[in-house]
Design a protein around this motif. Structure first.
Motif, PDB file in Angstrom:
ATOM      1  N   ALA A   1       0.787  -1.232   0.000  1.00 40.13           N
ATOM      2  CA  ALA A   1       0.000   0.000   0.000  1.00 40.13           C
ATOM      3  C   ALA A   1       0.818   1.281   0.000  1.00 40.13           C
ATOM      4  O   ALA A   1       0.253   2.362  -0.159  1.00 40.13           O
ATOM      5  CB  ALA A   1      -0.929   0.005   1.214  1.00 40.13           C
ATOM      6  N   ALA A   2       2.123   1.190   0.162  1.00 43.20           N
ATOM      7  CA  ALA A   2       2.930   2.401   0.288  1.00 43.20           C
ATOM      8  C   ALA A   2       3.288   3.043  -1.044  1.00 43.20           C
ATOM      9  O   ALA A   2       3.839   4.133  -1.077  1.00 43.20           O
ATOM     10  CB  ALA A   2       4.208   2.103   1.069  1.00 43.20           C
ATOM     11  N   SER A   3       2.954   2.397  -2.157  1.00 46.97           N
ATOM     12  CA  SER A   3       3.309   2.988  -3.448  1.00 46.97           C
ATOM     13  C   SER A   3       2.449   2.427  -4.573  1.00 46.97           C
ATOM     14  O   SER A   3       1.776   1.400  -4.413  1.00 46.97           O
ATOM     15  CB  SER A   3       4.789   2.744  -3.768  1.00 46.97           C
ATOM     16  N   ASP A   4       2.476   3.113  -5.677  1.00 41.17           N
ATOM     17  CA  ASP A   4       1.894   2.674  -6.943  1.00 41.17           C
ATOM     18  C   ASP A   4       0.437   2.227  -6.819  1.00 41.17           C
ATOM     19  O   ASP A   4      -0.388   2.939  -6.285  1.00 41.17           O
ATOM     20  CB  ASP A   4       2.758   1.584  -7.591  1.00 41.17           C
ATOM     21  N   ILE A   5       0.133   1.050  -7.339  1.00 38.69           N
ATOM     22  CA  ILE A   5      -1.248   0.573  -7.396  1.00 38.69           C
ATOM     23  C   ILE A   5      -1.835   0.394  -5.996  1.00 38.69           C
ATOM     24  O   ILE A   5      -3.005   0.704  -5.765  1.00 38.69           O
ATOM     25  CB  ILE A   5      -1.338  -0.740  -8.202  1.00 38.69           C
ATOM     26  N   GLY A   6      -1.034  -0.096  -5.064  1.00 43.39           N
ATOM     27  CA  GLY A   6      -1.526  -0.274  -3.695  1.00 43.39           C
ATOM     28  C   GLY A   6      -1.953   1.037  -3.072  1.00 43.39           C
ATOM     29  O   GLY A   6      -3.019   1.144  -2.461  1.00 43.39           O
ATOM     30  N   GLU A   7      -1.137   2.070  -3.232  1.00 45.95           N
ATOM     31  CA  GLU A   7      -1.474   3.391  -2.689  1.00 45.95           C
ATOM     32  C   GLU A   7      -2.728   3.944  -3.363  1.00 45.95           C
ATOM     33  O   GLU A   7      -3.620   4.489  -2.700  1.00 45.95           O
ATOM     34  CB  GLU A   7      -0.311   4.360  -2.879  1.00 45.95           C
TER      35      GLU A   7
ATOM     36  N   ALA B   1       7.421  -0.910   3.677  1.00 49.09           N
ATOM     37  CA  ALA B   1       7.985   0.438   3.544  1.00 49.09           C
ATOM     38  C   ALA B   1       7.168   1.406   4.401  1.00 49.09           C
ATOM     39  O   ALA B   1       6.291   2.110   3.908  1.00 49.09           O
ATOM     40  CB  ALA B   1       7.978   0.874   2.082  1.00 49.09           C
ATOM     41  N   GLU B   2       7.461   1.424   5.690  1.00 52.70           N
ATOM     42  CA  GLU B   2       6.675   2.223   6.628  1.00 52.70           C
ATOM     43  C   GLU B   2       6.709   3.711   6.326  1.00 52.70           C
ATOM     44  O   GLU B   2       5.733   4.420   6.573  1.00 52.70           O
ATOM     45  CB  GLU B   2       7.137   1.953   8.053  1.00 52.70           C
ATOM     46  N   GLU B   3       7.814   4.208   5.758  1.00 54.74           N
ATOM     47  CA  GLU B   3       7.887   5.635   5.453  1.00 54.74           C
ATOM     48  C   GLU B   3       6.848   6.016   4.395  1.00 54.74           C
ATOM     49  O   GLU B   3       6.294   7.115   4.424  1.00 54.74           O
ATOM     50  CB  GLU B   3       9.293   6.055   5.005  1.00 54.74           C
ATOM     51  N   GLY B   4       6.545   5.132   3.478  1.00 55.36           N
ATOM     52  CA  GLY B   4       5.520   5.390   2.472  1.00 55.36           C
ATOM     53  C   GLY B   4       4.118   5.368   3.054  1.00 55.36           C
ATOM     54  O   GLY B   4       3.223   6.059   2.569  1.00 55.36           O
TER      55      GLY B   4
ATOM     56  N   ALA C   1       3.242   6.614   5.799  1.00 52.67           N
ATOM     57  CA  ALA C   1       2.980   7.894   6.462  1.00 52.67           C
ATOM     58  C   ALA C   1       2.129   8.809   5.585  1.00 52.67           C
ATOM     59  O   ALA C   1       1.325   9.600   6.098  1.00 52.67           O
ATOM     60  CB  ALA C   1       4.289   8.577   6.835  1.00 52.67           C
ATOM     61  N   ARG C   2       2.255   8.696   4.270  1.00 51.36           N
ATOM     62  CA  ARG C   2       1.448   9.520   3.360  1.00 51.36           C
ATOM     63  C   ARG C   2      -0.030   9.141   3.404  1.00 51.36           C
ATOM     64  O   ARG C   2      -0.883   9.925   3.019  1.00 51.36           O
ATOM     65  CB  ARG C   2       1.946   9.366   1.921  1.00 51.36           C
ATOM     66  N   LEU C   3      -0.330   7.950   3.880  1.00 45.53           N
ATOM     67  CA  LEU C   3      -1.713   7.463   3.878  1.00 45.53           C
ATOM     68  C   LEU C   3      -2.401   7.624   5.226  1.00 45.53           C
ATOM     69  O   LEU C   3      -3.576   7.309   5.350  1.00 45.53           O
ATOM     70  CB  LEU C   3      -1.739   5.982   3.487  1.00 45.53           C
ATOM     71  N   ALA C   4      -1.706   8.122   6.213  1.00 45.02           N
ATOM     72  CA  ALA C   4      -2.245   8.164   7.572  1.00 45.02           C
ATOM     73  C   ALA C   4      -3.340   9.193   7.772  1.00 45.02           C
ATOM     74  O   ALA C   4      -4.055   9.131   8.751  1.00 45.02           O
ATOM     75  CB  ALA C   4      -1.113   8.408   8.564  1.00 45.02           C
ATOM     76  N   GLY C   5      -3.540  10.123   6.848  1.00 43.03           N
ATOM     77  CA  GLY C   5      -4.497  11.196   7.058  1.00 43.03           C
ATOM     78  C   GLY C   5      -5.954  10.865   6.831  1.00 43.03           C
ATOM     79  O   GLY C   5      -6.790  11.189   7.650  1.00 43.03           O
ATOM     80  N   PRO C   6      -6.313  10.208   5.725  1.00 40.61           N
ATOM     81  CA  PRO C   6      -7.736  10.033   5.431  1.00 40.61           C
ATOM     82  C   PRO C   6      -8.468   9.205   6.477  1.00 40.61           C
ATOM     83  O   PRO C   6      -7.937   8.231   6.997  1.00 40.61           O
ATOM     84  CB  PRO C   6      -7.746   9.305   4.092  1.00 40.61           C
ATOM     85  N   ASP C   7      -9.698   9.616   6.791  1.00 43.66           N
ATOM     86  CA  ASP C   7     -10.524   8.816   7.685  1.00 43.66           C
ATOM     87  C   ASP C   7     -10.774   7.458   7.055  1.00 43.66           C
ATOM     88  O   ASP C   7     -10.937   7.340   5.844  1.00 43.66           O
ATOM     89  CB  ASP C   7     -11.867   9.510   7.928  1.00 43.66           C
ATOM     90  N   GLY C   8     -10.814   6.452   7.884  1.00 43.28           N
ATOM     91  CA  GLY C   8     -11.080   5.109   7.387  1.00 43.28           C
ATOM     92  C   GLY C   8      -9.866   4.357   6.909  1.00 43.28           C
ATOM     93  O   GLY C   8      -9.987   3.242   6.436  1.00 43.28           O
ATOM     94  N   VAL C   9      -8.675   4.954   7.031  1.00 45.10           N
ATOM     95  CA  VAL C   9      -7.449   4.276   6.621  1.00 45.10           C
ATOM     96  C   VAL C   9      -6.625   3.948   7.861  1.00 45.10           C
ATOM     97  O   VAL C   9      -6.246   4.824   8.620  1.00 45.10           O
ATOM     98  CB  VAL C   9      -6.609   5.130   5.644  1.00 45.10           C
ATOM     99  N   ALA C  10      -6.374   2.667   8.052  1.00 45.19           N
ATOM    100  CA  ALA C  10      -5.496   2.206   9.118  1.00 45.19           C
ATOM    101  C   ALA C  10      -4.199   1.758   8.465  1.00 45.19           C
ATOM    102  O   ALA C  10      -4.225   1.126   7.414  1.00 45.19           O
ATOM    103  CB  ALA C  10      -6.142   1.039   9.860  1.00 45.19           C
TER     104      ALA C  10
ATOM    105  N   LEU D   1      -0.325  -0.162   8.801  1.00 45.88           N
ATOM    106  CA  LEU D   1       0.439  -1.145   9.552  1.00 45.88           C
ATOM    107  C   LEU D   1       1.694  -1.477   8.772  1.00 45.88           C
ATOM    108  O   LEU D   1       1.612  -1.928   7.628  1.00 45.88           O
ATOM    109  CB  LEU D   1      -0.392  -2.421   9.768  1.00 45.88           C
ATOM    110  N   GLY D   2       2.844  -1.215   9.378  1.00 45.88           N
ATOM    111  CA  GLY D   2       4.114  -1.557   8.752  1.00 45.88           C
ATOM    112  C   GLY D   2       4.455  -3.004   9.036  1.00 45.88           C
ATOM    113  O   GLY D   2       4.363  -3.444  10.180  1.00 45.88           O
ATOM    114  N   GLY D   3       4.798  -3.738   8.000  1.00 45.32           N
ATOM    115  CA  GLY D   3       5.195  -5.126   8.187  1.00 45.32           C
ATOM    116  C   GLY D   3       4.987  -5.935   6.932  1.00 45.32           C
ATOM    117  O   GLY D   3       4.410  -5.478   5.950  1.00 45.32           O
TER     118      GLY D   3
END
Length: 70
Positions: A6-12, A31-34, A36-45, A47-49
């Protein structure tokens, strides 16, 4: 919905689309740093791993079901 890679491309893009349409999404990626860009929208949780790792699977499941992890 649990979305891996989810941190890049199609997943994001998938995470953003789900959030824009009012759905909850659990964004999982090594890629936990990626994530971080998704942490804002409501309804998005986020998890790095690695979902292939046993220690990540319970967290990914909880995030997808409840949408409470950030």
């Amino acid at each position: 919905m649990v979305i891996t890679g989810a941190a890049s491309d199609i997943g994001e893009a998938a995470v953003r689309l789900y959030a824009e349409r009012g759905h909850r999404a659990a964004a999982v990626d090594v890629a936990e740093e990626g994530l971080a860009r998704l942490a804002g929208p409501d309804g998005v949780a986020t998890l790095g791993g690695d979902v292939a790792a046993e220690q990540t699977k319970p967290g990914a499941g909880r995030a997808g079901w409840w949408g409470t992890m950030r």
